[in-house]
Design an enzyme around this catalytic site. Sequence first.
Site, PDB file in Angstrom:
ATOM      1  N   ASN A 204      37.865  -5.409  23.875  1.00  0.00           N
ATOM      2  CA  ASN A 204      37.182  -5.462  25.339  1.00  0.00           C
ATOM      3  C   ASN A 204      38.042  -4.901  26.266  1.00  0.00           C
ATOM      4  O   ASN A 204      39.266  -5.316  26.415  1.00  0.00           O
ATOM      5  CB  ASN A 204      37.118  -7.017  25.487  1.00  0.00           C
ATOM      6  CG  ASN A 204      35.739  -7.551  24.592  1.00  0.00           C
ATOM      7  OD1 ASN A 204      34.569  -7.057  24.700  1.00  0.00           O
ATOM      8  ND2 ASN A 204      36.184  -8.659  24.153  1.00  0.00           N
TER       9      ASN A 204
ATOM     10  N   ARG B 274      34.787 -16.253  24.708  1.00  0.00           N
ATOM     11  CA  ARG B 274      33.840 -16.208  23.273  1.00  0.00           C
ATOM     12  C   ARG B 274      34.272 -14.857  22.579  1.00  0.00           C
ATOM     13  O   ARG B 274      35.057 -14.637  21.643  1.00  0.00           O
ATOM     14  CB  ARG B 274      32.460 -16.366  23.703  1.00  0.00           C
ATOM     15  CG  ARG B 274      31.664 -16.721  22.594  1.00  0.00           C
ATOM     16  CD  ARG B 274      31.452 -15.641  21.362  1.00  0.00           C
ATOM     17  NE  ARG B 274      30.639 -14.502  22.246  1.00  0.00           N
ATOM     18  CZ  ARG B 274      30.515 -13.273  21.493  1.00  0.00           C
ATOM     19  NH1 ARG B 274      30.731 -13.133  20.264  1.00  0.00           N
ATOM     20  NH2 ARG B 274      29.945 -12.234  22.239  1.00  0.00           N
TER      21      ARG B 274
ATOM     22  N   CYS C 244      40.176  -4.872  18.009  1.00  0.00           N
ATOM     23  CA  CYS C 244      39.018  -4.248  17.517  1.00  0.00           C
ATOM     24  C   CYS C 244      39.010  -4.227  15.820  1.00  0.00           C
ATOM     25  O   CYS C 244      39.905  -4.001  15.306  1.00  0.00           O
ATOM     26  CB  CYS C 244      39.300  -2.799  17.749  1.00  0.00           C
ATOM     27  SG  CYS C 244      37.982  -1.801  16.997  1.00  0.00           S
TER      28      CYS C 244
ATOM     29  N   HIS D 250      28.942  -3.198  28.287  1.00  0.00           N
ATOM     30  CA  HIS D 250      29.976  -3.643  27.635  1.00  0.00           C
ATOM     31  C   HIS D 250      30.784  -2.810  26.999  1.00  0.00           C
ATOM     32  O   HIS D 250      30.413  -2.145  25.925  1.00  0.00           O
ATOM     33  CB  HIS D 250      29.208  -4.884  26.663  1.00  0.00           C
ATOM     34  CG  HIS D 250      29.995  -5.698  25.866  1.00  0.00           C
ATOM     35  ND1 HIS D 250      30.168  -7.063  25.851  1.00  0.00           N
ATOM     36  CD2 HIS D 250      31.050  -5.490  25.004  1.00  0.00           C
ATOM     37  CE1 HIS D 250      31.078  -7.653  25.305  1.00  0.00           C
ATOM     38  NE2 HIS D 250      31.732  -6.764  24.620  1.00  0.00           N
TER      39      HIS D 250
END
Length: 305
Positions: A254, A20, A245, A212
Amino acid sequence: MSSQNMLLPQQVKIVEVGPRDGLQNEATPISAADKVQLIERLADAGISYIESGSFVSPKWVPQMATSTEVFQTIKRKAEVTYAALTPNMKGYEAAIAVNADEVAIFAAASESFSQKNINCSIEESIERFSPIIADAKKQNIKVRGYVSCVVGCPYEGDIPAEQVAMVAEKLIKMGCYEVSLGDTVGVGTPASVTKMLQAVSSRVPVAQLAVHFHDTYGQALTNIYAALQCGVKVVDSAIAGLGGCPYAKGASGNVATEDVVYLLNGLNIKTDINFEKLLQAGWFISEKLGKAPISKVSTAYLAQQ
Ligand SMILES: [Zn+2]
Protein backbone atom coordinates in the site's frame (compact mmCIF):
# COMPACT_ATOMS: atom_id res chain seq x y z
CA MET A 1 -6.89 29.13 -8.81
CA SER A 2 -3.79 28.68 -10.93
CA SER A 3 -4.22 27.21 -14.40
CA GLN A 4 -2.02 24.33 -13.30
CA ASN A 5 -4.63 23.31 -10.74
CA MET A 6 -7.62 23.55 -13.07
CA LEU A 7 -7.92 19.80 -13.49
CA LEU A 8 -7.31 18.83 -9.89
CA PRO A 9 -9.98 18.47 -7.19
CA GLN A 10 -10.04 21.03 -4.37
CA GLN A 11 -10.55 18.41 -1.70
CA VAL A 12 -9.65 14.74 -1.39
CA LYS A 13 -10.88 12.16 1.09
CA ILE A 14 -8.33 9.66 2.37
CA VAL A 15 -9.62 6.17 3.12
CA GLU A 16 -7.14 4.82 5.64
CA VAL A 17 -6.69 1.08 5.13
CA GLY A 18 -3.63 0.54 7.35
CA PRO A 19 -5.38 -1.05 10.35
CA ARG A 20 -6.97 -3.66 8.06
CA ASP A 21 -5.40 -4.10 4.60
CA GLY A 22 -2.03 -3.03 5.99
CA LEU A 23 -1.82 -4.95 9.26
CA GLN A 24 -3.33 -8.14 7.87
CA ASN A 25 -0.27 -8.44 5.65
CA GLU A 26 2.18 -7.83 8.51
CA ALA A 27 3.57 -10.97 10.17
CA THR A 28 4.30 -9.41 13.59
CA PRO A 29 1.20 -9.81 15.77
CA ILE A 30 -0.20 -6.48 16.99
CA SER A 31 -2.35 -6.47 20.13
CA ALA A 32 -5.92 -5.21 20.09
CA ALA A 33 -4.89 -2.37 22.43
CA ASP A 34 -2.20 -1.19 20.00
CA LYS A 35 -4.62 -1.39 17.05
CA VAL A 36 -7.10 0.68 19.03
CA GLN A 37 -4.42 3.22 19.79
CA LEU A 38 -3.43 3.36 16.11
CA ILE A 39 -7.04 3.91 15.01
CA GLU A 40 -7.60 6.60 17.65
CA ARG A 41 -4.38 8.38 16.65
CA LEU A 42 -5.43 8.33 12.99
CA ALA A 43 -8.86 9.73 13.87
CA ASP A 44 -7.18 12.35 16.02
CA ALA A 45 -4.99 13.32 13.06
CA GLY A 46 -8.16 14.10 11.11
CA ILE A 47 -8.61 10.95 9.03
CA SER A 48 -12.36 10.70 8.49
CA TYR A 49 -12.60 7.14 7.19
CA ILE A 50 -10.73 4.22 8.77
CA GLU A 51 -11.05 0.63 7.70
CA SER A 52 -10.61 -0.72 11.19
CA GLY A 53 -10.79 -4.50 10.83
CA SER A 54 -11.94 -7.54 8.94
CA PHE A 55 -14.40 -10.18 10.05
CA VAL A 56 -12.90 -13.27 8.57
CA SER A 57 -11.95 -16.67 9.95
CA PRO A 58 -8.85 -16.25 12.17
CA LYS A 59 -7.54 -19.40 10.48
CA TRP A 60 -7.17 -17.40 7.24
CA VAL A 61 -6.05 -14.10 8.71
CA PRO A 62 -4.71 -14.44 12.27
CA GLN A 63 -3.90 -10.70 12.52
CA MET A 64 -7.62 -9.87 12.21
CA ALA A 65 -8.76 -12.24 15.01
CA THR A 66 -9.13 -9.28 17.39
CA SER A 67 -11.43 -7.19 15.16
CA THR A 68 -14.43 -7.62 17.49
CA GLU A 69 -12.42 -6.43 20.48
CA VAL A 70 -10.99 -3.54 18.46
CA PHE A 71 -14.42 -2.30 17.35
CA GLN A 72 -15.77 -2.65 20.89
CA THR A 73 -12.90 -0.69 22.40
CA ILE A 74 -12.23 2.28 20.11
CA LYS A 75 -13.46 5.60 21.42
CA ARG A 76 -15.36 6.80 18.40
CA LYS A 77 -15.56 10.24 16.95
CA ALA A 78 -18.95 11.11 15.46
CA GLU A 79 -17.39 12.50 12.29
CA VAL A 80 -15.30 9.40 11.58
CA THR A 81 -16.47 6.31 9.68
CA TYR A 82 -15.13 3.06 11.14
CA ALA A 83 -15.54 0.43 8.42
CA ALA A 84 -15.02 -3.33 8.27
CA LEU A 85 -14.23 -5.77 5.50
CA THR A 86 -16.83 -8.54 5.41
CA PRO A 87 -15.99 -11.46 3.13
CA ASN A 88 -19.22 -13.37 3.90
CA MET A 89 -22.54 -13.24 5.75
CA LYS A 90 -21.03 -14.54 8.97
CA GLY A 91 -18.42 -11.79 8.87
CA TYR A 92 -21.07 -9.22 8.04
CA GLU A 93 -23.18 -10.26 11.04
CA ALA A 94 -20.14 -10.02 13.31
CA ALA A 95 -19.37 -6.53 11.96
CA ILE A 96 -22.95 -5.38 12.51
CA ALA A 97 -22.92 -6.80 16.04
CA VAL A 98 -20.09 -4.42 16.97
CA ASN A 99 -21.63 -1.45 15.13
CA ALA A 100 -19.28 -1.11 12.19
CA ASP A 101 -20.41 2.09 10.44
CA GLU A 102 -19.93 0.65 6.97
CA VAL A 103 -18.91 -2.64 5.41
CA ALA A 104 -16.81 -3.47 2.38
CA ILE A 105 -17.02 -6.33 -0.09
CA PHE A 106 -14.68 -7.25 -2.94
CA ALA A 107 -14.31 -8.76 -6.37
CA ALA A 108 -11.44 -9.20 -8.79
CA ALA A 109 -11.24 -7.84 -12.31
CA SER A 110 -9.25 -10.92 -13.28
CA GLU A 111 -10.95 -14.29 -13.75
CA SER A 112 -7.79 -16.27 -12.84
CA PHE A 113 -7.20 -14.19 -9.71
CA SER A 114 -10.81 -14.78 -8.62
CA GLN A 115 -10.51 -18.54 -9.21
CA LYS A 116 -7.16 -18.85 -7.41
CA ASN A 117 -8.04 -16.62 -4.46
CA ILE A 118 -11.65 -17.35 -3.75
CA ASN A 119 -12.31 -20.44 -5.88
CA CYS A 120 -15.12 -19.03 -7.95
CA SER A 121 -15.76 -16.91 -11.01
CA ILE A 122 -16.01 -13.10 -10.81
CA GLU A 123 -19.76 -13.38 -11.43
CA GLU A 124 -20.27 -15.97 -8.65
CA SER A 125 -18.11 -13.99 -6.23
CA ILE A 126 -20.26 -10.89 -6.69
CA GLU A 127 -23.46 -12.92 -6.46
CA ARG A 128 -22.35 -14.28 -3.07
CA PHE A 129 -22.48 -10.78 -1.64
CA SER A 130 -26.13 -10.14 -2.49
CA PRO A 131 -27.49 -11.28 0.92
CA ILE A 132 -25.07 -8.84 2.61
CA ILE A 133 -26.12 -5.98 0.36
CA ALA A 134 -29.81 -6.78 0.88
CA ASP A 135 -29.50 -6.76 4.66
CA ALA A 136 -27.25 -3.69 4.71
CA LYS A 137 -29.88 -1.82 2.72
CA LYS A 138 -32.54 -2.72 5.30
CA GLN A 139 -30.31 -1.58 8.14
CA ASN A 140 -29.18 1.56 6.34
CA ILE A 141 -25.53 0.53 6.30
CA LYS A 142 -23.45 1.68 3.38
CA VAL A 143 -21.51 -0.90 1.39
CA ARG A 144 -18.22 -0.10 -0.30
CA GLY A 145 -16.87 -2.32 -3.06
CA TYR A 146 -13.27 -3.18 -3.89
CA VAL A 147 -12.11 -4.33 -7.28
CA SER A 148 -8.64 -5.88 -7.31
CA CYS A 149 -6.22 -6.33 -10.22
CA VAL A 150 -7.60 -3.33 -12.14
CA VAL A 151 -4.50 -2.89 -14.28
CA GLY A 152 -2.60 -6.14 -14.06
CA CYS A 153 -2.94 -9.60 -12.57
CA PRO A 154 -0.17 -11.86 -11.24
CA TYR A 155 -1.54 -14.73 -13.36
CA GLU A 156 -2.98 -13.09 -16.47
CA GLY A 157 -0.79 -10.01 -16.97
CA ASP A 158 -2.65 -7.01 -18.45
CA ILE A 159 -6.34 -6.71 -17.63
CA PRO A 160 -8.60 -5.08 -20.26
CA ALA A 161 -9.97 -1.74 -19.02
CA GLU A 162 -13.42 -2.70 -20.29
CA GLN A 163 -13.49 -5.74 -17.99
CA VAL A 164 -12.70 -3.54 -14.98
CA ALA A 165 -15.52 -1.23 -16.03
CA MET A 166 -17.98 -4.13 -16.18
CA VAL A 167 -17.07 -5.39 -12.70
CA ALA A 168 -17.22 -1.90 -11.19
CA GLU A 169 -20.60 -1.26 -12.78
CA LYS A 170 -21.92 -4.56 -11.46
CA LEU A 171 -20.94 -3.64 -7.89
CA ILE A 172 -22.59 -0.23 -8.18
CA LYS A 173 -25.76 -1.75 -9.66
CA MET A 174 -25.88 -4.22 -6.78
CA GLY A 175 -25.90 -1.35 -4.30
CA CYS A 176 -22.32 -0.32 -3.50
CA TYR A 177 -22.17 3.47 -3.10
CA GLU A 178 -18.50 3.59 -4.08
CA VAL A 179 -16.03 1.31 -5.80
CA SER A 180 -12.35 1.37 -4.95
CA LEU A 181 -10.20 0.37 -7.91
CA GLY A 182 -7.13 -1.50 -6.73
CA ASP A 183 -3.86 -1.97 -8.58
CA THR A 184 -3.13 -5.00 -6.44
CA VAL A 185 0.11 -5.87 -8.19
CA GLY A 186 1.26 -2.24 -8.38
CA VAL A 187 2.25 -2.49 -12.04
CA GLY A 188 0.18 0.43 -13.35
CA THR A 189 1.61 3.64 -14.78
CA PRO A 190 -0.26 6.89 -15.51
CA ALA A 191 -0.90 5.61 -19.06
CA SER A 192 -2.60 2.34 -18.06
CA VAL A 193 -4.30 3.92 -15.04
CA THR A 194 -5.77 6.77 -17.10
CA LYS A 195 -7.01 4.36 -19.75
CA MET A 196 -8.61 2.19 -17.07
CA LEU A 197 -10.24 5.17 -15.32
CA GLN A 198 -11.62 6.51 -18.59
CA ALA A 199 -13.21 3.13 -19.33
CA VAL A 200 -14.67 2.79 -15.82
CA SER A 201 -15.97 6.35 -15.65
CA SER A 202 -17.88 5.84 -18.89
CA ARG A 203 -20.03 3.37 -16.91
CA VAL A 204 -19.79 4.62 -13.32
CA PRO A 205 -19.84 8.30 -12.30
CA VAL A 206 -16.35 9.32 -11.24
CA ALA A 207 -17.81 10.66 -7.98
CA GLN A 208 -18.44 7.03 -7.02
CA LEU A 209 -14.86 5.92 -7.70
CA ALA A 210 -11.85 5.64 -5.41
CA VAL A 211 -8.34 4.48 -6.21
CA HIS A 212 -6.16 2.04 -4.28
CA PHE A 213 -2.55 1.88 -5.38
CA HIS A 214 0.27 -0.37 -4.33
CA ASP A 215 3.79 0.98 -4.65
CA THR A 216 5.46 -2.28 -5.66
CA TYR A 217 6.95 -0.74 -8.78
CA GLY A 218 7.30 2.77 -7.31
CA GLN A 219 4.42 4.18 -9.36
CA ALA A 220 1.77 4.81 -6.69
CA LEU A 221 2.12 8.58 -6.23
CA THR A 222 2.33 9.31 -9.91
CA ASN A 223 -0.70 7.08 -10.48
CA ILE A 224 -2.60 8.97 -7.79
CA TYR A 225 -1.72 12.24 -9.53
CA ALA A 226 -3.06 10.79 -12.80
CA ALA A 227 -6.24 9.66 -11.02
CA LEU A 228 -6.78 13.14 -9.53
CA GLN A 229 -6.56 14.55 -13.04
CA CYS A 230 -9.28 12.12 -14.08
CA GLY A 231 -11.52 13.59 -11.36
CA VAL A 232 -11.10 10.98 -8.62
CA LYS A 233 -11.50 12.50 -5.14
CA VAL A 234 -11.15 9.47 -2.87
CA VAL A 235 -7.77 7.82 -2.31
CA ASP A 236 -7.04 4.67 -0.27
CA SER A 237 -3.71 4.55 1.55
CA ALA A 238 -2.09 2.92 4.57
CA ILE A 239 -0.25 4.69 7.36
CA ALA A 240 3.50 3.98 7.24
CA GLY A 241 2.92 1.97 4.05
CA LEU A 242 1.74 -0.95 6.20
CA GLY A 243 1.38 -4.33 4.53
CA GLY A 244 3.86 -5.84 2.18
CA CYS A 245 3.18 -7.27 -1.22
CA PRO A 246 2.12 -10.94 -1.24
CA TYR A 247 3.40 -11.31 -4.84
CA ALA A 248 6.90 -9.94 -4.38
CA LYS A 249 8.65 -10.70 -1.09
CA GLY A 250 10.19 -7.61 0.51
CA ALA A 251 8.46 -5.24 -1.93
CA SER A 252 6.23 -2.43 -0.77
CA GLY A 253 2.47 -2.74 -0.88
CA ASN A 254 0.00 0.00 0.00
CA VAL A 255 1.06 3.55 -0.76
CA ALA A 256 1.86 5.36 2.52
CA THR A 257 -0.73 7.85 3.78
CA GLU A 258 2.07 10.24 4.79
CA ASP A 259 3.36 10.32 1.19
CA VAL A 260 -0.13 10.89 -0.23
CA VAL A 261 -0.92 13.70 2.22
CA TYR A 262 2.44 15.36 1.50
CA LEU A 263 1.60 15.25 -2.22
CA LEU A 264 -1.90 16.66 -1.64
CA ASN A 265 -0.57 19.41 0.64
CA GLY A 266 1.93 20.37 -2.03
CA LEU A 267 -0.85 20.56 -4.60
CA ASN A 268 -2.87 22.73 -2.21
CA ILE A 269 -5.64 20.13 -2.09
CA LYS A 270 -7.61 20.18 1.16
CA THR A 271 -7.60 17.06 3.36
CA ASP A 272 -8.20 18.42 6.90
CA ILE A 273 -5.41 16.14 8.13
CA ASN A 274 -2.89 17.23 10.75
CA PHE A 275 0.40 16.17 9.19
CA GLU A 276 2.44 16.10 12.40
CA LYS A 277 -0.10 13.84 14.15
CA LEU A 278 -0.23 11.64 11.07
CA LEU A 279 3.55 11.17 11.10
CA GLN A 280 3.39 10.29 14.79
CA ALA A 281 0.69 7.66 14.19
CA GLY A 282 2.99 6.09 11.60
CA TRP A 283 5.98 6.10 13.95
CA PHE A 284 3.85 4.59 16.72
CA ILE A 285 2.80 1.54 14.69
CA SER A 286 6.19 1.15 13.03
CA GLU A 287 7.81 0.91 16.45
CA LYS A 288 5.29 -1.78 17.48
CA LEU A 289 6.16 -3.70 14.31
CA GLY A 290 9.87 -3.22 14.92
CA LYS A 291 10.49 -1.79 11.47
CA ALA A 292 10.94 1.53 9.72
CA PRO A 293 7.91 3.11 8.04
CA ILE A 294 7.74 2.41 4.29
CA SER A 295 7.30 6.11 3.55
CA LYS A 296 9.97 8.34 2.10
CA VAL A 297 8.28 11.41 3.58
CA SER A 298 8.13 9.85 7.03
CA THR A 299 11.78 8.79 6.82
CA ALA A 300 12.83 12.29 5.77
CA TYR A 301 10.93 13.89 8.70
CA LEU A 302 12.25 11.30 11.14
CA ALA A 303 15.82 12.25 10.17
CA GLN A 304 15.03 15.85 11.15
CA GLN A 305 13.73 14.96 14.64
ZN1 LIG B 1 -3.99 -2.60 -0.56
